[in-house]
Design a protein around this motif. Sequence first.
Motif, PDB file in Angstrom:
ATOM      1  N   SER A   1       0.834  -1.212   0.000  1.00 25.08           N
ATOM      2  CA  SER A   1       0.000   0.000   0.000  1.00 25.08           C
ATOM      3  C   SER A   1       0.863   1.254   0.000  1.00 25.08           C
TER       4      SER A   1
ATOM      5  N   ILE B   1       2.224   1.945  -3.422  1.00 31.67           N
ATOM      6  CA  ILE B   1       1.262   2.621  -4.303  1.00 31.67           C
ATOM      7  C   ILE B   1       1.261   4.123  -4.019  1.00 31.67           C
ATOM      8  N   ALA B   2       1.224   4.482  -2.736  1.00 32.81           N
ATOM      9  CA  ALA B   2       1.175   5.893  -2.352  1.00 32.81           C
ATOM     10  C   ALA B   2       2.401   6.656  -2.853  1.00 32.81           C
TER      11      ALA B   2
ATOM     12  N   ILE C   1      -3.682   6.965   3.466  1.00 33.57           N
ATOM     13  CA  ILE C   1      -3.807   5.511   3.509  1.00 33.57           C
ATOM     14  C   ILE C   1      -4.883   5.173   4.535  1.00 33.57           C
TER      15      ILE C   1
ATOM     16  N   LYS D   1      -5.306  11.866  -2.939  1.00 32.42           N
ATOM     17  CA  LYS D   1      -5.159  10.481  -3.380  1.00 32.42           C
ATOM     18  C   LYS D   1      -5.430   9.571  -2.185  1.00 32.42           C
TER      19      LYS D   1
ATOM     20  N   VAL E   1      -5.446   5.492  -0.691  1.00 29.42           N
ATOM     21  CA  VAL E   1      -4.973   4.110  -0.824  1.00 29.42           C
ATOM     22  C   VAL E   1      -5.649   3.269   0.254  1.00 29.42           C
TER      23      VAL E   1
ATOM     24  N   GLY F   1      -6.631   3.396  -4.925  1.00 34.74           N
ATOM     25  CA  GLY F   1      -5.766   2.260  -5.252  1.00 34.74           C
ATOM     26  C   GLY F   1      -5.562   1.344  -4.066  1.00 34.74           C
ATOM     27  N   PHE F   2      -5.352   0.064  -4.323  1.00 39.69           N
ATOM     28  CA  PHE F   2      -5.033  -0.879  -3.259  1.00 39.69           C
ATOM     29  C   PHE F   2      -4.393  -2.134  -3.841  1.00 39.69           C
TER      30      PHE F   2
ATOM     31  N   LYS G   1      -1.725  -4.579  -8.174  1.00 35.29           N
ATOM     32  CA  LYS G   1      -2.188  -3.235  -7.835  1.00 35.29           C
ATOM     33  C   LYS G   1      -3.436  -2.919  -8.638  1.00 35.29           C
TER      34      LYS G   1
ATOM     35  N   THR H   1      -7.020  -0.328  -9.174  1.00 32.31           N
ATOM     36  CA  THR H   1      -7.655   0.966  -8.951  1.00 32.31           C
ATOM     37  C   THR H   1      -9.067   0.927  -9.532  1.00 32.31           C
TER      38      THR H   1
END
Length: 385
Positions: free
Chosen positions: A165, A168-169, A238, A261, A263, A285-286, A373, A375
Amino acid sequence: MKKMKKVLSLAMISAMTISLLAGCGKKEGSKETGSSADTIKIAVAAPMTGDNAEYGQGFLNAANMMAEEWNAKGGVLGKQIDIVPYDDKNSSEEAATIAQKIVSSKDIIGVIGHFASGVCMTAAPVYNENNIIEISPSASHKDYSGIGDYIFRNNTVISTEAKASLDIAVNDFGKKNIGIISIKTDWGTGTAQVIKDLATELEGDGVKIVAHEEVVEGSDDYSPAITKLNEAGADVVICAGMYNLVAPVAKQYKRVNPDIKIVGFSNAYSQQLIELGGEDVEGVGFPVIFFSGSEDPTIQAYVEKYKGKFGNEPSALTSQAYDSVGMLLTAIQEAGTTDSAKVREALTGVQYPGVAGDTKFDENGDVQKEFVKVTIENGKFVQMK
């Protein structure tokens, strides 16, 4: 030879105390369990009602589907598989009672569940003391599998997923000022701390945690926490919580900062996230171990079958429950018996080509898996490019 387990933590001692107060006693050796004249019983213990019912219902659907597939081929050891549901309401107190009921019934070979790590860790000592196999499709607390030899998880340890995670961030979204919002549970608090610890390793690259806010799960108003995160300068948040945290946070945060954004974790990967969040969860996203949009023919066939039976796509955790039942049945078949010790021993050697990845338990009862990943684009889950 039995696998070696990690030393129990102080948290485990507390959980063990609960189990002992519930009145369970150590069995002398192992014996045939979960088998009657014509059936082999497997319990699914998870939240079937309440805020997290979607997860428990997913576990149950997946378990029933796997059992039906085996039963259509003659079952296992010449017996049909019977899935027995228990609603723990995602409550540790309820889980302690259910665990005692399961071990007292003396006719259940294994348990698929529970859902939350804290709930699993309350029930697990009861199962382990009574030589009942437990496979959780979702527990991620680092100490869970160390409770005993009969305790397994078909999910990654939280530090592995937290790292994905964070990746992704930082690397996919290109952000460095990280805010954390977590649910006020053992899992949420522990996950937030893991993220903080991992972020310190990236301080040399300018990555920092600017704020962390804990919230009560199921709250309707997260604006106080959002205000603090936004004032701290977070450019990515997050969320350590399920879809019922991620969706409202996304909705409320984008009223304050449309460019934020967000996550999440694999436990937020659910159609409910899209239904609750609408256009506000676009771009969330995750990391997930299972992706229903995979082009793999085996996964496509599984997803279509699940959708045909239950009307929605299976989530990552649901799919891990599906594989968990398959692994347990494979172990029973390979052991040639429902003797608990022999099934447990067989389970440690199973290499299972599941829909949620090729799976094998290590000496601690844990698994290692690759993350995808994901989204949300145009109201659909897609793989991140």
